[in-house]
Design a protein around this motif. Sequence first.
Motif, PDB file in Angstrom:
ATOM      1  N   GLY A  55      99.513 -14.825 -43.455  1.00 50.57           N
ATOM      2  CA  GLY A  55     100.358 -13.717 -43.016  1.00 50.57           C
ATOM      3  C   GLY A  55     100.992 -12.981 -44.183  1.00 50.57           C
ATOM      4  N   GLY A  56     101.491 -13.731 -45.157  1.00 52.36           N
ATOM      5  CA  GLY A  56     102.100 -13.112 -46.337  1.00 52.36           C
ATOM      6  C   GLY A  56     101.097 -12.314 -47.148  1.00 52.36           C
ATOM      7  N   LEU A  57      99.890 -12.837 -47.283  1.00 53.81           N
ATOM      8  CA  LEU A  57      98.859 -12.114 -48.025  1.00 53.81           C
ATOM      9  C   LEU A  57      98.430 -10.843 -47.288  1.00 53.81           C
ATOM     10  N   LEU A  58      98.339 -10.914 -45.961  1.00 56.23           N
ATOM     11  CA  LEU A  58      97.986  -9.720 -45.177  1.00 56.23           C
ATOM     12  C   LEU A  58      99.066  -8.650 -45.283  1.00 56.23           C
ATOM     13  N   GLN A  59     100.334  -9.079 -45.296  1.00 57.25           N
ATOM     14  CA  GLN A  59     101.438  -8.125 -45.473  1.00 57.25           C
ATOM     15  C   GLN A  59     101.333  -7.434 -46.827  1.00 57.25           C
ATOM     16  N   ARG A  60     100.993  -8.214 -47.848  1.00 57.17           N
ATOM     17  CA  ARG A  60     100.840  -7.634 -49.192  1.00 57.17           C
ATOM     18  C   ARG A  60      99.715  -6.603 -49.207  1.00 57.17           C
ATOM     19  N   LEU A  61      98.605  -6.933 -48.572  1.00 55.07           N
ATOM     20  CA  LEU A  61      97.496  -5.987 -48.505  1.00 55.07           C
ATOM     21  C   LEU A  61      97.930  -4.696 -47.813  1.00 55.07           C
ATOM     22  N   ASP A  62      98.676  -4.823 -46.732  1.00 50.72           N
ATOM     23  CA  ASP A  62      99.173  -3.639 -46.032  1.00 50.72           C
ATOM     24  C   ASP A  62     100.077  -2.802 -46.934  1.00 50.72           C
ATOM     25  N   ARG A  63     101.026  -3.464 -47.623  1.00 43.06           N
ATOM     26  CA  ARG A  63     101.953  -2.748 -48.516  1.00 43.06           C
ATOM     27  C   ARG A  63     101.201  -2.010 -49.615  1.00 43.06           C
ATOM     28  N   GLU A  64     100.161  -2.636 -50.138  1.00 43.19           N
ATOM     29  CA  GLU A  64      99.417  -2.051 -51.252  1.00 43.19           C
ATOM     30  C   GLU A  64      98.233  -1.204 -50.786  1.00 43.19           C
TER      31      GLU A  64
END
Length: 86
Positions: A55-64
């Motif tokens: 979940g944290g990695l997917l959030q990072r992908l979304d932010r970037e």
Amino acid sequence: AETFLRLEGQLPLIGVGGIDSAEAAGIKLRAGASLLQLYTALVYKGPALIEDIKGGLLQRLDRERLDALAGVVGRDARRIAAGDFT
């Protein structure tokens, strides 16, 4: 990070040790790991750790605004090799 730089991304690297959060996983990826191994943190935190990291990695992908983690792998290898993990 140093191994990634020396190999110039020619071989996949496995990030091992200290991966207990999405942040720690992200550092391993940015340093050049294309695979991650969980062990001790998984024993202590249980299977929910996998979903937390994902979940944290997917959030990072979304932010970037990235479509895949491949865009992150090795991105900060030089900086991390120099000791800057931020």
